[in-house]
Write a protein that holds these residues in place. Structure first.
Motif, PDB file in Angstrom:
ATOM      1  N   ASN A 147       1.029  -1.419  -0.131  1.00  0.00           N
ATOM      2  CA  ASN A 147      -0.075   0.052  -0.255  1.00  0.00           C
ATOM      3  C   ASN A 147       0.777   1.180   0.453  1.00  0.00           C
ATOM      4  OD1 ASN A 147      -2.342  -1.162   0.320  1.00  0.00           O
ATOM      5  ND2 ASN A 147      -0.969  -1.726   2.086  1.00  0.00           N
ATOM      6  N   ALA A 193       5.250   4.562   1.394  1.00  0.00           N
ATOM      7  CA  ALA A 193       4.748   2.884   2.045  1.00  0.00           C
ATOM      8  C   ALA A 193       5.009   3.363   3.040  1.00  0.00           C
ATOM      9  CB  ALA A 193       5.609   1.934   1.358  1.00  0.00           C
ATOM     10  N   THR A 194       5.558   3.957   3.988  1.00  0.00           N
ATOM     11  CA  THR A 194       5.175   3.949   5.241  1.00  0.00           C
ATOM     12  C   THR A 194       5.531   5.050   5.712  1.00  0.00           C
ATOM     13  OG1 THR A 194       5.939   3.191   7.574  1.00  0.00           O
ATOM     14  CG2 THR A 194       7.696   2.833   5.991  1.00  0.00           C
ATOM     15  N   GLN A 231       6.447   6.581  13.999  1.00  0.00           N
ATOM     16  CA  GLN A 231       6.420   5.477  14.779  1.00  0.00           C
ATOM     17  C   GLN A 231       6.912   5.734  16.388  1.00  0.00           C
ATOM     18  OE1 GLN A 231       7.701   5.227  11.729  1.00  0.00           O
ATOM     19  NE2 GLN A 231       5.888   3.460  10.381  1.00  0.00           N
ATOM     20  N   ALA A 240      13.291  -6.775   9.528  1.00  0.00           N
ATOM     21  CA  ALA A 240      13.480  -6.250  10.753  1.00  0.00           C
ATOM     22  C   ALA A 240      12.110  -4.869  11.230  1.00  0.00           C
ATOM     23  CB  ALA A 240      14.068  -5.710  11.888  1.00  0.00           C
ATOM     24  N   GLY A 241      11.885  -4.034  10.165  1.00  0.00           N
ATOM     25  CA  GLY A 241      11.321  -2.957  10.962  1.00  0.00           C
ATOM     26  C   GLY A 241       9.969  -3.474  10.573  1.00  0.00           C
ATOM     27  N   MET A 242       9.578  -4.059   9.613  1.00  0.00           N
ATOM     28  CA  MET A 242       8.059  -4.378   9.151  1.00  0.00           C
ATOM     29  C   MET A 242       7.784  -5.955  10.688  1.00  0.00           C
ATOM     30  SD  MET A 242       6.477  -6.494   5.825  1.00  0.00           S
ATOM     31  CE  MET A 242       4.373  -7.636   6.315  1.00  0.00           C
ATOM     32  N   HIS A 277      12.191  -3.094  15.191  1.00  0.00           N
ATOM     33  CA  HIS A 277      13.249  -1.465  15.292  1.00  0.00           C
ATOM     34  C   HIS A 277      12.419  -1.084  16.353  1.00  0.00           C
ATOM     35  CE1 HIS A 277      14.291  -1.862  11.474  1.00  0.00           C
ATOM     36  NE2 HIS A 277      15.144  -2.369  11.844  1.00  0.00           N
ATOM     37  N   THR A 322      17.341  -9.529   9.625  1.00  0.00           N
ATOM     38  CA  THR A 322      17.980  -8.141  10.649  1.00  0.00           C
ATOM     39  C   THR A 322      19.178  -8.779  10.742  1.00  0.00           C
ATOM     40  OG1 THR A 322      17.000  -7.990  12.582  1.00  0.00           O
ATOM     41  CG2 THR A 322      17.270  -9.803  12.373  1.00  0.00           C
ATOM     42  N   HIS A 323      19.801  -7.606  11.817  1.00  0.00           N
ATOM     43  CA  HIS A 323      21.067  -8.109  11.988  1.00  0.00           C
ATOM     44  C   HIS A 323      21.303  -8.512  12.965  1.00  0.00           C
ATOM     45  CE1 HIS A 323      22.067  -4.902   8.410  1.00  0.00           C
ATOM     46  NE2 HIS A 323      22.838  -6.261   8.029  1.00  0.00           N
ATOM     47  N   ALA A 350      21.023 -11.497   5.524  1.00  0.00           N
ATOM     48  CA  ALA A 350      21.835 -12.468   4.421  1.00  0.00           C
ATOM     49  C   ALA A 350      21.810 -11.463   3.353  1.00  0.00           C
ATOM     50  CB  ALA A 350      20.797 -13.234   4.045  1.00  0.00           C
ATOM     51  N   GLY A 402       9.373  -4.491   4.798  1.00  0.00           N
ATOM     52  CA  GLY A 402       8.556  -2.920   4.526  1.00  0.00           C
ATOM     53  C   GLY A 402       9.105  -2.825   3.496  1.00  0.00           C
ATOM     54  N   THR A 441      11.782  -0.576   2.891  1.00  0.00           N
ATOM     55  CA  THR A 441      13.370  -0.202   2.758  1.00  0.00           C
ATOM     56  C   THR A 441      13.918  -1.839   2.018  1.00  0.00           C
ATOM     57  OG1 THR A 441      13.179   1.311   4.252  1.00  0.00           O
ATOM     58  CG2 THR A 441      15.310  -0.372   3.769  1.00  0.00           C
ATOM     59  N   VAL A 442      13.688  -2.650   2.385  1.00  0.00           N
ATOM     60  CA  VAL A 442      13.511  -4.530   1.765  1.00  0.00           C
ATOM     61  C   VAL A 442      12.893  -4.337   0.365  1.00  0.00           C
ATOM     62  CG1 VAL A 442      12.716  -6.689   2.062  1.00  0.00           C
ATOM     63  CG2 VAL A 442      14.409  -5.284   3.670  1.00  0.00           C
TER      64      VAL A 442
HETATM   65  N1  LIG Z   1       2.706  -0.193   2.667  1.00  0.00           N
HETATM   66  C1  LIG Z   1       2.608  -0.882   3.215  1.00  0.00           C
HETATM   67  O1  LIG Z   1       2.053  -2.028   2.035  1.00  0.00           O
HETATM   68  C2  LIG Z   1       3.620  -1.552   3.984  1.00  0.00           C
HETATM   69  C3  LIG Z   1       4.163  -2.957   4.526  1.00  0.00           C
HETATM   70  C4  LIG Z   1       5.027  -3.915   5.445  1.00  0.00           C
HETATM   71  C5  LIG Z   1       5.331  -2.836   6.287  1.00  0.00           C
HETATM   72  N2  LIG Z   1       4.918  -1.673   5.805  1.00  0.00           N
HETATM   73  C6  LIG Z   1       5.476  -0.642   6.459  1.00  0.00           C
HETATM   74  O2  LIG Z   1       6.905  -1.135   6.935  1.00  0.00           O
HETATM   75  C7  LIG Z   1       7.688  -0.332   7.764  1.00  0.00           C
HETATM   76  C8  LIG Z   1       9.353  -0.809   7.896  1.00  0.00           C
HETATM   77  O3  LIG Z   1      10.170  -0.316   6.842  1.00  0.00           O
HETATM   78  P1  LIG Z   1      11.671   0.036   7.027  1.00  0.00           P
HETATM   79  O4  LIG Z   1      11.781   0.781   5.896  1.00  0.00           O
HETATM   80  O5  LIG Z   1      11.473   0.863   8.165  1.00  0.00           O
HETATM   81  O6  LIG Z   1      11.903  -1.469   7.384  1.00  0.00           O
HETATM   82  P2  LIG Z   1      11.558  -2.815   6.426  1.00  0.00           P
HETATM   83  O7  LIG Z   1      12.202  -2.469   5.024  1.00  0.00           O
HETATM   84  O8  LIG Z   1      10.647  -3.536   7.223  1.00  0.00           O
HETATM   85  O9  LIG Z   1      13.338  -3.824   7.330  1.00  0.00           O
HETATM   86  C9  LIG Z   1      14.352  -2.744   6.840  1.00  0.00           C
HETATM   87  C10 LIG Z   1      15.632  -3.489   7.954  1.00  0.00           C
HETATM   88  O10 LIG Z   1      15.629  -5.073   7.565  1.00  0.00           O
HETATM   89  C11 LIG Z   1      17.301  -4.727   8.302  1.00  0.00           C
HETATM   90  N3  LIG Z   1      17.572  -5.856   6.695  1.00  0.00           N
HETATM   91  C12 LIG Z   1      17.430  -5.136   5.896  1.00  0.00           C
HETATM   92  N4  LIG Z   1      17.918  -5.703   4.637  1.00  0.00           N
HETATM   93  C13 LIG Z   1      19.088  -6.917   5.737  1.00  0.00           C
HETATM   94  C14 LIG Z   1      19.899  -7.925   5.107  1.00  0.00           C
HETATM   95  N5  LIG Z   1      20.179  -7.342   3.711  1.00  0.00           N
HETATM   96  N6  LIG Z   1      20.129  -8.061   6.003  1.00  0.00           N
HETATM   97  C15 LIG Z   1      20.257  -8.138   7.097  1.00  0.00           C
HETATM   98  N7  LIG Z   1      18.830  -7.246   7.943  1.00  0.00           N
HETATM   99  C16 LIG Z   1      18.992  -6.679   6.915  1.00  0.00           C
HETATM  100  C17 LIG Z   1      17.890  -4.027   8.807  1.00  0.00           C
HETATM  101  O11 LIG Z   1      17.075  -3.951  10.696  1.00  0.00           O
HETATM  102  P3  LIG Z   1      18.501  -4.366  11.354  1.00  0.00           P
HETATM  103  O12 LIG Z   1      19.889  -3.791  10.989  1.00  0.00           O
HETATM  104  O13 LIG Z   1      18.316  -3.265  12.492  1.00  0.00           O
HETATM  105  O14 LIG Z   1      18.117  -5.658  11.619  1.00  0.00           O
HETATM  106  C18 LIG Z   1      17.133  -2.475   8.351  1.00  0.00           C
HETATM  107  O15 LIG Z   1      16.985  -1.491   8.889  1.00  0.00           O
HETATM  108  C19 LIG Z   1       7.039  -0.215   9.013  1.00  0.00           C
HETATM  109  O16 LIG Z   1       6.198   0.731   9.213  1.00  0.00           O
HETATM  110  C20 LIG Z   1       5.354  -1.045   8.531  1.00  0.00           C
HETATM  111  O17 LIG Z   1       3.959  -0.700   9.248  1.00  0.00           O
HETATM  112  C21 LIG Z   1       4.366  -0.993   5.139  1.00  0.00           C
END
Ligand SMILES: NC(=O)c1ccc[n+]([C@@H]2O[C@H](COP(=O)([O-])OP(=O)(O)OC[C@H]3O[C@@H](n4cnc5c(N)ncnc54)[C@H](OP(=O)(O)O)[C@@H]3O)[C@@H](O)[C@H]2O)c1
Length: 213
Positions: A8, A15-16, A20, A78-80, A84, A110-111, A130, A153, A155-156
């Motif tokens: 979404n 996307a976010t 938070q 990890a964020g989703m 975090h 996640t790390h 990974a 989320g 970023t991923v």
């Molecule tokens: N709009 C939508 O449909 C939707 C869907 C899902 C989620 N969301 C929202 O998106 C937000 C989260 O997104 P985000 O961008 O902040 O975080 P994210 O994409 O969920 O996670 C990013 C985190 O994952 C870990 N990571 C990513 N790649 C990695 C790798 N290759 N190896 C190891 N760890 C890795 C790192 O965390 P660490 O280094 O801390 O481990 C990185 O900071 C939430 O607010 C959620 O509600 C939105």
């Protein structure tokens, strides 16, 4: 099998948000962003365990149903998963209660090192550090020939899109402006090339845009 994304996003591509807090773990605008999806009959039944049969039907619900079909494994960040928000809680088990809606292996990038979590209903969370390619190989192995979803989320999903690993990207574009947050499209110049695009508009005002290889 296909590697799929369903996300979404707002009209301005976010996307976010990033506001938070522990008191407001989803952020101020989350409910506006996902309103049409959360209102569907499918979301209510599958995610909220609402057996009343209530919820919207029609275009948004068709996409919500398709969201859960034929997924054999999921990858999320990890964020989703919520790490975090609750980084120091070793007992954190995600947002989705004892019976998460995924019903398949879920690989959380996640790390942080955490043991796997087996939940009710077929979901097991595995935590790994990974590259996107390595994580995808593990997910494909676990998916038993079914599709793999990159769940989020922001970023991923962007990392997997940048790496060219996504076969099908469905964005549900909500008719709202967020004005800040993490934008899905940044760094993805000319992403559309190589994909066929389909657009469909729901009565909620949501535009469902699907990019398919
Ligand atoms: N709009 C939508 O449909 C939707 C869907 C899902 C989620 N969301 C929202 O998106 C937000 C989260 O997104 P985000 O961008 O902040 O975080 P994210 O994409 O969920 O996670 C990013 C985190 O994952 C870990 N990571 C990513 N790649 C990695 C790798 N290759 N190896 C190891 N760890 C890795 C790192 O965390 P660490 O280094 O801390 O481990 C990185 O900071 C939430 O607010 C959620 O509600 C939105």
């Amino acid at each position: 099998m296909a590697v799929r994304v369903d996300l979404n996003i707002s009209l301005d591509g976010f996307a976010t948000t990033t506001d938070q807090t522990l008191e407001d773990p989803m952020g101020r605008d989350w409910s506006r962003l996902v309103a049409a999806y959360v209102a569907t009959r499918t979301f209510r039944a599958r995610v909220l365990h609402d057996a009343s049969g209530e919820g919207t039907t029609g275009v948004d619900d068709e996409y919500a149903k398709a969201y859960f079909e034929e997924i054999g494994a999921e990858i999320m960040g990890a964020g989703m998963f919520g790490l975090h928000n609750y980084p120091h809680d070793p007992d954190w088990r995600g947002w989705w209660g004892d019976e998460p809606p995924f019903r398949c292996p879920v690989f959380v990038l996640t790390h942080a090192r955490r043991p796997s979590l087996e939940m009710s209903g077929g979901t097991t969370f595995h935590f790994l550090s990974a590259t996107p390619q390595e994580a995808l190989e593990r997910a494909i192995d676990a998916a038993g020939g079914k599709d793999v979803r990159i769940g989020g989320g922001a970023t991923v999903v962007r990392d997997f899109l940048k790496a060219g690993l996504v076969d099908q990207l469905h964005v549900a574009i909500a008719p709202i402006l967020l004005g800040r947050g993490i934008r899905l499209w940044d760094g993805l110049w000319e992403l559309e090339s190589g994909y066929a695009v389909k657009a469909e508009c729901a009565p909620s005002g949501t535009i469902h845009l699907t990019f398919r290889r």
